[in-house]
Design a protein around this motif. Sequence first.
Motif, PDB file in Angstrom:
ATOM      1  N   LEU A  38      11.986   8.270  -2.315  1.00  0.00           N
ATOM      2  CA  LEU A  38      12.429   7.579  -3.516  1.00  0.00           C
ATOM      3  C   LEU A  38      11.756   8.077  -4.788  1.00  0.00           C
ATOM      4  O   LEU A  38      12.104   7.638  -5.888  1.00  0.00           O
ATOM      5  N   GLY A  39      10.796   8.971  -4.655  1.00  0.00           N
ATOM      6  CA  GLY A  39      10.146   9.535  -5.828  1.00  0.00           C
ATOM      7  C   GLY A  39       9.323   8.538  -6.607  1.00  0.00           C
ATOM      8  O   GLY A  39       9.349   8.509  -7.840  1.00  0.00           O
ATOM      9  N   ALA A  40       8.575   7.687  -5.914  1.00  0.00           N
ATOM     10  CA  ALA A  40       7.758   6.676  -6.575  1.00  0.00           C
ATOM     11  C   ALA A  40       6.498   6.432  -5.757  1.00  0.00           C
ATOM     12  O   ALA A  40       6.385   6.875  -4.614  1.00  0.00           O
ATOM     13  N   THR A  41       5.564   5.723  -6.349  1.00  0.00           N
ATOM     14  CA  THR A  41       4.325   5.358  -5.665  1.00  0.00           C
ATOM     15  C   THR A  41       4.379   3.880  -5.303  1.00  0.00           C
ATOM     16  O   THR A  41       4.904   3.072  -6.063  1.00  0.00           O
ATOM     17  N   ALA A  42       3.837   3.550  -4.141  1.00  0.00           N
ATOM     18  CA  ALA A  42       3.860   2.164  -3.684  1.00  0.00           C
ATOM     19  C   ALA A  42       2.457   1.696  -3.332  1.00  0.00           C
ATOM     20  O   ALA A  42       1.619   2.482  -2.862  1.00  0.00           O
ATOM     21  N   ARG A  43       2.218   0.435  -3.550  1.00  0.00           N
ATOM     22  CA  ARG A  43       0.995  -0.217  -3.073  1.00  0.00           C
ATOM     23  C   ARG A  43       1.330  -0.869  -1.751  1.00  0.00           C
ATOM     24  O   ARG A  43       2.240  -1.707  -1.659  1.00  0.00           O
ATOM     25  N   VAL A  44       0.609  -0.493  -0.707  1.00  0.00           N
ATOM     26  CA  VAL A  44       0.885  -0.968   0.644  1.00  0.00           C
ATOM     27  C   VAL A  44      -0.222  -1.919   1.088  1.00  0.00           C
ATOM     28  O   VAL A  44      -1.409  -1.612   0.958  1.00  0.00           O
ATOM     29  N   GLU A  45       0.182  -3.066   1.613  1.00  0.00           N
ATOM     30  CA  GLU A  45      -0.747  -4.019   2.215  1.00  0.00           C
ATOM     31  C   GLU A  45      -0.234  -4.330   3.611  1.00  0.00           C
ATOM     32  O   GLU A  45       0.880  -4.818   3.776  1.00  0.00           O
ATOM     33  N   LEU A  70      -3.562   0.699   0.975  1.00  0.00           N
ATOM     34  CA  LEU A  70      -3.464   2.083   0.530  1.00  0.00           C
ATOM     35  C   LEU A  70      -2.431   2.197  -0.583  1.00  0.00           C
ATOM     36  O   LEU A  70      -1.579   1.331  -0.758  1.00  0.00           O
ATOM     37  N   ASN A  71      -2.536   3.280  -1.336  1.00  0.00           N
ATOM     38  CA  ASN A  71      -1.532   3.658  -2.326  1.00  0.00           C
ATOM     39  C   ASN A  71      -0.797   4.854  -1.777  1.00  0.00           C
ATOM     40  O   ASN A  71      -1.402   5.910  -1.527  1.00  0.00           O
ATOM     41  N   SER A  72       0.508   4.708  -1.567  1.00  0.00           N
ATOM     42  CA  SER A  72       1.308   5.748  -0.940  1.00  0.00           C
ATOM     43  C   SER A  72       2.203   6.404  -1.985  1.00  0.00           C
ATOM     44  O   SER A  72       3.009   5.732  -2.627  1.00  0.00           O
ATOM     45  N   GLY A  73       2.014   7.724  -2.162  1.00  0.00           N
ATOM     46  CA  GLY A  73       2.815   8.459  -3.130  1.00  0.00           C
ATOM     47  C   GLY A  73       3.612   9.557  -2.455  1.00  0.00           C
ATOM     48  O   GLY A  73       3.591   9.705  -1.238  1.00  0.00           O
ATOM     49  N   GLN A  94      -8.093   1.829   2.789  1.00  0.00           N
ATOM     50  CA  GLN A  94      -9.148   0.917   3.247  1.00  0.00           C
ATOM     51  C   GLN A  94      -8.697   0.240   4.538  1.00  0.00           C
ATOM     52  O   GLN A  94      -7.628  -0.393   4.543  1.00  0.00           O
ATOM     53  N   PRO A  95      -9.474   0.406   5.610  1.00  0.00           N
ATOM     54  CA  PRO A  95     -10.662   1.239   5.745  1.00  0.00           C
ATOM     55  C   PRO A  95     -10.285   2.720   5.870  1.00  0.00           C
ATOM     56  O   PRO A  95      -9.150   3.042   6.260  1.00  0.00           O
ATOM     57  N   ALA A  96     -11.231   3.580   5.553  1.00  0.00           N
ATOM     58  CA  ALA A  96     -10.960   5.013   5.573  1.00  0.00           C
ATOM     59  C   ALA A  96     -10.655   5.523   6.974  1.00  0.00           C
ATOM     60  O   ALA A  96     -10.067   6.604   7.131  1.00  0.00           O
ATOM     61  N   THR A  97     -11.048   4.755   7.994  1.00  0.00           N
ATOM     62  CA  THR A  97     -10.836   5.159   9.391  1.00  0.00           C
ATOM     63  C   THR A  97      -9.457   4.783   9.921  1.00  0.00           C
ATOM     64  O   THR A  97      -9.158   5.028  11.095  1.00  0.00           O
ATOM     65  N   ALA A  98      -8.615   4.190   9.105  1.00  0.00           N
ATOM     66  CA  ALA A  98      -7.317   3.687   9.569  1.00  0.00           C
ATOM     67  C   ALA A  98      -6.456   4.795  10.170  1.00  0.00           C
ATOM     68  O   ALA A  98      -6.480   5.943   9.722  1.00  0.00           O
ATOM     69  N   VAL A  99      -5.683   4.427  11.184  1.00  0.00           N
ATOM     70  CA  VAL A  99      -4.794   5.364  11.874  1.00  0.00           C
ATOM     71  C   VAL A  99      -3.427   4.715  12.046  1.00  0.00           C
ATOM     72  O   VAL A  99      -3.253   3.520  11.822  1.00  0.00           O
TER      73      VAL A  99
END
Length: 221
Positions: free
Chosen positions: A107-114, A126-129, A137-142
């Motif tokens: 979609l050519g946009a950035t999203a805030r993901v919770e 996370l912020n997904s672009g 957060q956390p940096a270890t997320a998979v």
Amino acid sequence: MTEDFTELSDRLASPDTGLEAALWVPLMRLLSRGDPVDIADLAAATGRTVPEVHAALAAVPDTEHDGEGRIIGQALTLRPTQHRFEMNGKQLYTWCALDTLIFPALLGATARVESACHATGAPILLNSGAGSVTGVQPATAVVSLINPEDMSSIRSAFCNQVHFFASAETAQPWLDANPDGSVVPIAEALRLGTAMAGSLLHETPPAQRTLQGKGMHGCAC
């Protein structure tokens, strides 16, 4: 990406899922505006007749509708799920963790993901672009992934097993229960999602790509 992930990306963007790029990409554009999508509007956006759109949607049994028959979800959804996806000021949701990494590129946009760890319930942010992820957060997320034989019902066959986990360790019980599955760092899942988005956009007619780009700025698509 590994050969296995390349195969998975190709399958997710293929007719195996019942999703036609020429129909699905415009639908995502319309849903991203935050309102239910009338079948007639989707037909106009794709240059098809209403009966043709109904027939194409019938190939995706997981499609969500409201009480008036309008589309409210197909991977990107207006119906609340565990994966909150805020984009362009609109509160949206997705069917799975990987979706949150596909749609910004599509979609050519950035999203805030919770979201939340599937094992512990701990928050994952996370912020997904388009091609990038920041503020994880956390940096270890998979992210967990599977490659089922039958994807004709993509939500039940694939999406319902694609979760965020706070770490590879917290994902281990899921791996034990799904020996054919895998967990990958978010950066690797992003590469998979970006590849899938690229394949879908490549399959979308050039005229539709142009119209969709205008649609993201408020014009009719």
